[in-house]
Design an enzyme around this catalytic site. Structure first.
Site, mmCIF file in Angstrom:
data_model
loop_
_atom_site.group_PDB
_atom_site.id
_atom_site.type_symbol
_atom_site.label_atom_id
_atom_site.label_comp_id
_atom_site.label_asym_id
_atom_site.label_seq_id
_atom_site.Cartn_x
_atom_site.Cartn_y
_atom_site.Cartn_z
ATOM 1 N N ASP A 195 0.641 -1.832 -0.025
ATOM 2 C CA ASP A 195 -0.144 -0.057 0.107
ATOM 3 C C ASP A 195 0.391 1.699 0.397
ATOM 4 O O ASP A 195 2.343 1.038 0.086
ATOM 5 C CB ASP A 195 -1.140 -0.145 1.234
ATOM 6 C CG ASP A 195 -0.375 -0.331 2.434
ATOM 7 O OD1 ASP A 195 0.728 0.559 2.090
ATOM 8 O OD2 ASP A 195 -0.668 -0.009 3.323
ATOM 9 N N GLN A 203 -11.258 8.324 -3.337
ATOM 10 C CA GLN A 203 -11.611 8.274 -2.608
ATOM 11 C C GLN A 203 -13.314 9.340 -2.654
ATOM 12 O O GLN A 203 -13.765 9.169 -3.563
ATOM 13 C CB GLN A 203 -10.083 9.326 -1.522
ATOM 14 C CG GLN A 203 -8.970 8.672 -1.729
ATOM 15 C CD GLN A 203 -9.523 7.343 0.272
ATOM 16 O OE1 GLN A 203 -10.346 7.401 0.829
ATOM 17 N NE2 GLN A 203 -8.481 6.572 0.561
ATOM 18 N N GLY A 208 -10.920 4.681 1.387
ATOM 19 C CA GLY A 208 -12.271 4.684 2.720
ATOM 20 C C GLY A 208 -11.929 4.480 3.687
ATOM 21 O O GLY A 208 -11.510 2.798 4.474
ATOM 22 N N CYS A 266 -13.873 -28.485 5.735
ATOM 23 C CA CYS A 266 -12.554 -28.461 5.491
ATOM 24 C C CYS A 266 -10.987 -28.237 5.073
ATOM 25 O O CYS A 266 -11.080 -29.347 5.524
ATOM 26 C CB CYS A 266 -12.043 -27.199 6.808
ATOM 27 S SG CYS A 266 -10.952 -25.834 6.474
ATOM 28 N N CYS A 320 -8.010 -27.605 4.636
ATOM 29 C CA CYS A 320 -7.499 -26.773 5.040
ATOM 30 C C CYS A 320 -5.990 -27.646 6.535
ATOM 31 O O CYS A 320 -6.718 -28.654 6.558
ATOM 32 C CB CYS A 320 -7.239 -25.483 6.361
ATOM 33 S SG CYS A 320 -7.837 -25.971 8.065
HETATM 34 ZN ZN LIG Z 1 -10.236 -25.536 8.276
#
Ligand SMILES: [Zn+2]
Length: 408
Positions: free
Chosen positions: A94, A226, A253, A338, A340
């Site tokens: 950024d 903006q 913003g 999930c 993961c």
């Molecule tokens: Zn997970």
């Protein structure tokens, strides 16, 4: 030819949603995509391999933080942001504007006023958004830039548009942002207009400065729209910046939640369709569906990792808190469906124990799950835009998610 491009593969009917691919010098980003935040050059508590395992495609670091520590010179000497952190994929930085202005300048017109917490705020506010009466401002603004004091040691620093671009050249991310002033939504229309004019002048200066540098052959420069919560100013900003040769656009913003979808629609109705759009600092599931439906391609947010570190994790039935007693004897994973690493290897009972015992692994396991949850959700949005039914997915997801979240 510039080593950066954006190709739209499919636009979803009756919405502004689209699926595409952003090409960068360090790899492609399939969009829409959730951008993982690595504020100081690390996604907190995770190795790059763990970040990759969540499906994350791109990491965003904060210019303000890396400028103060370790300093952009050292980052450059370590081979730039990606090499330094051993992340092989695309990176973003950024402009530093959000953090600098959250130190006080953007809130100048309401100096001393208690602002309270602003929801849906971008990145990590330092002091400004939470500043209370009697606390001195740490930043002052002039037509050329912003003088601010480090939140670490109080030392004085000065950012101009050129300085922000120089720092971002040294950091070496694939996508960088023009220096902008992020105002508080509580500011008067008069101040918003003044700040917006400044942001536009600074955007042009960033563009000119960037174009003179060798890095412009591969670093993409995004402008930031903006204008606060005012339709006229948002449209003026989108129109002004759309006419300049930026590679893409951010929408910035500090939003009150209810203003966000309006602001996004106003901007994206005007911004050129063929360039990517990044909604800055947004990452909660409801907001991501809104942003994708209304034509945003990228989003970054600290939320998935920040709440993970305090023991809050996402599930399709809303967020749950791992400190709650009910999980101490629950031998199921956080979510059965999930994929993961955390859900494939550990039970709620174990992760809950790690939080109670204040073990470091707790933050790692919860962060892996939360990033995977958000990244997979956005990837599914992409798949539904391409071949399925995005609106039906949105409806089904949110029906489940918000019903339970409300009960929670
Ligand atoms: Zn997970």
């Amino acid at each position: 030819m510039k080593d950066f491009s954006f190709t739209i593969h499919k636009e979803y009917p009756d919405t502004l949603a689209r699926a595409g691919v952003i090409h960068t010098a360090h790899g492609d980003i399939q969009t829409p995509a959730f951008v993982t935040v690595g504020t100081k050059g690390t996604v907190k508590s995770l190795t790059p391999e763990q970040v990759r395992s969540t499906g994350a495609q791109v990491v965003l670091a904060n210019t303000y933080h890396l400028y103060l520590e370790p300093g952009e010179r050292r980052v450059k000497e370590m081979g730039g942001l990606g090499n330094m952190m051993s992340w092989q994929g695309p990176t973003m930085t950024d402009s530093g504007g959000f953090q600098v202005f959250s130190l006080g300048a953007a809130y100048g017109a309401t100096s001393g006023k208690r602002l309270g917490k602003i929801s849906g705020i971008g990145h990590e506010p330092l002091l400004g958004a939470y500043r209370e009466e009697g606390v001195p401002k740490l930043a002052t603004i002039d037509p050329d830039g912003v003088m601010f004091r480090s939140h670490i040691d109080g030392s004085a620093h000065y950012f101009t548009p050129e300085k922000s671009i120089d720092i971002q050249h040294a950091l070496g991310a694939d996508i960088i942002f023009a220096f902008d002033e992020c105002t508080s939504p509580h500011e008067s229309l008069h101040y918003q207009k003044e700040a917006l004019d400044r942001t536009h002048r600074w955007a042009k200066r960033c563009l000119t400065h960037h174009a003179q540098h060798d890095n412009a052959t591969w670093q993409a420069l995004f402008a930031v729209v903006q204008g606060g919560r005012d339709k006229g100013l948002r449209e003026e900003s989108a129109r002004f910046l759309a006419n300049l040769p930026f590679d893409g656009f951010g929408i910035g913003g500090s939003f009150e939640k209810q203003d966000m979808s309006d602001a996004v629609l106003w901007c994206n109705a005007i911004l050129p369709k063929e360039k990517p759009r990044h909604l800055l600092g947004i990452g909660e599931p409801e907001d991501l569906f809104m942003a994708v439906e209304n034509g945003c391609d990228l989003f970054d947010c600290v939320m998935p990792t920040r709440i993970a570190r305090t023991g809050t994790v996402y599930t399709h039935a809303g967020k749950i808190h791992l400190h709650n007693a009910q999980y101490r004897d629950d031998h199921n994973p956080i979510e059965k469906t999930c994929q993961c690493y955390t859900c494939q290897h550990y039970s709620l009972a174990y992760v809950s124990h790690l939080f109670r015992a204040k073990e470091m692994l707790a933050a790692t396991l919860a962060s892996i799950h939360n990033i995977t949850f958000i990244v997979s959700m956005v990837d599914r949005m992409r798949a539904e835009i391409l071949s399925g039914d995005f609106m039906a997915y949105k409806k089904a997801f949110l029906a489940d998610y918000t019903t339970h979240t409300k009960k929670d």
